[in-house]
Design an enzyme around this catalytic site. Structure first.
Site, PDB file in Angstrom:
ATOM      1  N   GLY A 112       1.714 -13.747  -8.645  1.00 48.21           N
ATOM      2  CA  GLY A 112       0.927 -12.673  -8.737  1.00 48.21           C
ATOM      3  C   GLY A 112       1.323 -11.339  -9.644  1.00 48.21           C
ATOM      4  O   GLY A 112       2.566 -11.488  -9.975  1.00 48.21           O
ATOM      5  N   THR A 117       3.318  -7.315   1.748  1.00 46.05           N
ATOM      6  CA  THR A 117       1.869  -6.907   1.861  1.00 46.05           C
ATOM      7  C   THR A 117       1.547  -5.872   2.669  1.00 46.05           C
ATOM      8  O   THR A 117       2.171  -5.931   3.836  1.00 46.05           O
ATOM      9  CB  THR A 117       1.405  -8.305   2.275  1.00 46.05           C
ATOM     10  N   GLU A 118       0.660  -4.977   2.322  1.00 46.15           N
ATOM     11  CA  GLU A 118       0.122  -3.830   3.215  1.00 46.15           C
ATOM     12  C   GLU A 118      -0.915  -4.374   3.730  1.00 46.15           C
ATOM     13  O   GLU A 118      -1.697  -5.209   3.261  1.00 46.15           O
ATOM     14  CB  GLU A 118       0.070  -2.713   2.339  1.00 46.15           C
ATOM     15  N   HIS A 163       0.636   5.942   7.269  1.00 47.99           N
ATOM     16  CA  HIS A 163       1.007   4.679   7.636  1.00 47.99           C
ATOM     17  C   HIS A 163      -0.142   4.149   8.794  1.00 47.99           C
ATOM     18  O   HIS A 163      -0.442   5.058   9.580  1.00 47.99           O
ATOM     19  CB  HIS A 163       2.256   4.113   8.020  1.00 47.99           C
TER      20      HIS A 163
END
Lengths: 329, 416
Positions: A20, A104-105, A262
């Site tokens: 990616g 990853t978020e 967040h």
């Protein structure tokens, strides 16, 4: 062993979702800076590709059987889209990987919960989701933490930085480096609601490590992970100096449920307020070496007041001048 | 994202077999509501707002006199509740209530697991219930949740109504399944009532609070429409900002929450934005917005969010502030995106030259990016200071405050 359980001289990384955009850039940059830490990459359908400086496999099962790299793989770096993270974690756990980073978020909370419970059953270590990775200047790095030129922020020393925010992990290491303290380890644990590695988890892992001089922790509103540190220290589970900064006091003047920063930082039902976290840590500081900074930049004063010796000279000017100015000060 | 009660009933409670009163939702009094009311001996009318504690605000009314229903529906469907405008009214059958419980499911970060929270003493705000009367059952294994476990939990806490053990345990498991299946952060029913129905008793959810996971596998903003978490309609600038990230996953620049202040905030990264905003407030600056730009957005995104942030009337200062980025290019975001926005605004006569700026930023290509921004300041007559990471990030708002006081006579808030 040089380093910590999170990153050491035996660490061999396999990157899941390696081809990616972000992952391939991180692999190339990391291999240029610290060659040999990343051993392999996985992207289904891209097996045998030579676009990366490491071999690429279709499945992790193939990689762990590979005669060259298979036995060296013990750590996974996960870069797949949010809905594929659970799948990637299970692939790693089922193939014997014991240390995982989820970069990853926005992983769905439901999946995060399944991941957490599975990791507990298997006895694995998972950092993240929303981790930026780990930096141990004496060993190297995992993930994008520190970018292309990490020497701006990182120099070997005795401070451990633990932060939910990835960006602040680096920013904090740099602030301390300028003032004479180097980093032993910087770990971005991520700000997800279900955090696979909490501050307390890290403190328990490093408490016997003689290289650790002090810990700097950066907390946020929401959840109970900062409060757990106060409990751990109060019960005698960690005795080295800890300087803490908890952001988000200003959110308490806003309507409940205002989402900012967040995912884990949303304060619900009056739980997890920054001011409560601060008072819990301050209470622990009455009998233990714990200091809470009012302003973020006061963390330096906090470490100073806790008597943590500098690793090298303070290089900051008395009063920082602007790089450019179009106004009279 | 929080759902309106009628959305929760229609989309989630029905699917997971959580019993609810007969109901109808309407934005105004109409024929369907009249027919519904005709069949009920009495109704409860509720304003549909996202804010809580509606009862205390008079936005929940029991109506037994049918002649008055139209008037009440008209009022509650449009009134303001704690400053939030109602989008309609929910008209429900009036239950014959015997007792009221409290029930919710949420994630406990202490246990890092879902938790079922139950009290026999519901009907009032959960904050007002004696904590000793609130009980928690942690789901230690999400793979297997059965009613018998709930019955064990209920008997352990001394639940007083043995006849309800089976039906209540089944409803609670359905509620838990709804929480997991619909990917909620919170599912709360207060009160969960025991209602008389002839000589029988039934368990009914007389309220529904559902907060969905914004990161759920199906994006709730797509399923239900985007909404502000602030209990007010989105401003034009907030709506414009959302469009920035739609259909373009390169970085994130579209988060913008409008506030009442006069200091524009152009801040980067979740943690960096939070500490910067916080320090600005602690220093007495009245911030005009919150934003959180990150993930290396292209110049075009930065251009658009810059123009939105700077378009708010009444600004006095601008803080451009971020830590040392690992990924976000400083030449692209500040040197190209922001600089072009300033050039264009100046050319269009929309740039306020009285604004005072402080910039503090580092990261990939920052030397080039900050130089480009300085050149932009020079050619457009913008007043301000530009710092790199030699200045600790949270000293930037304090520097801005000092400049504002000196050059504009800015009077900071006295923060307690």
């Amino acid at each position: 062993m040089k380093g910590t359980v999170y990153l050491n001289d035996k660490t061999g990384v396999v990157v899941i979702g390696a081809t990616g955009r972000e992952a391939s850039q991180v692999i190339k940059e990391s291999e240029a800076l610290y060659p040999g830490i990343v051993k392999a990459g996985i992207t289904p359908g891209k097996g045998g590709s030579t676009e990366l400086p490491v071999p690429v496999f279709d499945t992790l099962a193939e990689a762990v059987k590979d005669p060259k790299v298979g036995k060296l793989l013990n750590t996974a770096l996960i870069y797949v889209p949010p809905v594929s993270v659970l799948d990637a974690v299970m692939e790693c756990l089922d193939n014997g990987i014991k240390v995982l980073y989820i970069i990853t978020e926005h992983v769905p909370i439901r999946d995060s919960e399944i991941i957490f419970q599975e990791k507990e059953r298997r006895g694995a270590i998972i950092v993240g989701g929303t981790s930026l990775g780990c930096f141990v200047p004496s060993v190297g790095r995992i993930g994008a933490i520190g970018g292309k030129d990490p020497s701006v922020a990182f120099k070997d020393g005795g401070i451990v930085v633990i932060s939910k925010s990835g960006g602040l992990t680096v920013t904090t290491a740099e602030m301390f480096k300028r003032r004479g303290w180097g980093t032993y380890m910087a770990l971005a644990i991520g700000g997800d609601i279900i955090s696979n590695t909490t501050y307390s988890d890290v403190l328990k892992q490093i408490k016997g490590d003689p290289k650790v001089k002090a810990v700097v922790m950066l907390g946020e509103p929401g959840g109970a992970y900062e409060e757990q540190v106060a409990d751990l220290i109060t019960s005698g589970g960690f005795d080295k100096p800890v300087a803490a900064f908890i952001s988000g006091r200003f959110q308490e003047r806003m309507p409940e449920g205002v989402a900012f920063g967040h995912a884990g930082a949303i304060v619900e039902r009056g739980m997890g307020k920054a001011t409560d976290k601060i008072s819990r840590l301050e209470a622990a500081g009455k009998k233990h070496p714990v200091k809470v900074a009012f302003y973020y930049h006061d963390l330096v004063k906090a470490i100073e007041s806790l008597g943590v010796p500098r690793d090298f000279e303070d290089s900051t000017a008395e009063h920082v001048k602007p790089l450019y100015s179009t106004i009279q000060r | 994202m929080k759902l309106y009660e009628h959305e929760a009933l229609g989309a989630i409670f029905k699917k997971y077999k959580i019993p609810v009163p007969r109901y109808i939702f309407a934005t105004e009094m109409n024929e369907a509501v009249s027919q519904f009311v005709e069949k009920e001996p009495g109704v409860v009318v509720k304003s549909m707002v996202l804010v809580g504690k509606r009862g205390k605000a008079g936005a929940v009314k029991v109506v037994s006199d049918k002649a008055k229903v139209a008037e009440v529906v008209k009022d509650l469907a449009t009134r303001d509740v704690y400053g939030e405008k109602s989008i309609g009214a929910l008209v429900e059958e009036k239950l014959d209530i015997e007792k009221e419980f409290y029930l919710s499911v949420t994630y406990s970060t202490k246990d890092r697991a879902p938790a079922i929270i139950f009290s026999e003493h519901g009907g009032m705000d959960v904050e007002e219930i004696d904590p000793k009367l609130i009980h928690t059952h942690v789901i230690a294994d999400v793979r297997s949740v059965y009613p018998y476990q709930i019955r064990q939990f209920l008997t352990n806490i001394g639940f007083s109504d043995k006849d309800l053990l089976r039906p209540l345990s089944e409803v609670i498991v359905n509620v838990y399944n709804a929480f997991v299946g619909a990917e909620c952060r919170l599912l709360e029913i207060n009160p969960l009532v025991v209602a008389r129905s002839g000589d029988k008793r039934k368990i009914v959810a007389a309220d529904a609070v559902v907060i969905l996971d914004d990161d759920a596998s199906v994006n709730p903003a797509i399923a239900y429409g985007a909404r502000s978490a602030q209990g007010r309609p989105m401003t034009q600038r907030e709506q414009d900002a959302i469009l920035i990230d739609q259909g373009d996953h390169r970085g994130k620049a579209g988060s913008y929450v409008e506030l009442e202040g006069d200091i524009a905030m152009m801040t980067f990264g979740g943690g960096g934005s939070t500490v910067t905003a916080e320090t600005a407030i602690e220093a007495g600056l009245r911030i005009a917005n919150l934003t959180d730009i990150g993930g290396n957005p292209p110049a075009e995104k930065m251009y658009r969010i810059s123009r939105i942030i700077l378009s708010k009337p009444g600004l006095k200062g601008v803080l451009v502030c971020g830590g040392t980025a690992s990924n976000t290019r400083i030449d692209v975001t500040l040197g190209e995106g922001l600089a072009k926005a300033l050039d264009d605004m100046n050319a269009e006569g929309k740039l306020d030259k009285n604004l005072v700026w402080v910039v503090r930023r580092s990261g990939p290509e920052y030397v080039k990016g900050l130089k480009m921004l300085h050149e932009c300041f020079e050619r457009n007559g913008i007043r301000g200071e530009i710092y790199d990471s030699q200045l600790p990030i949270t000293e930037a708002p304090i520097r801005l405050k000092e400049l504002l006081i000196k050059h504009t006579g800015y009077k900071p808030e006295q923060v307690v």
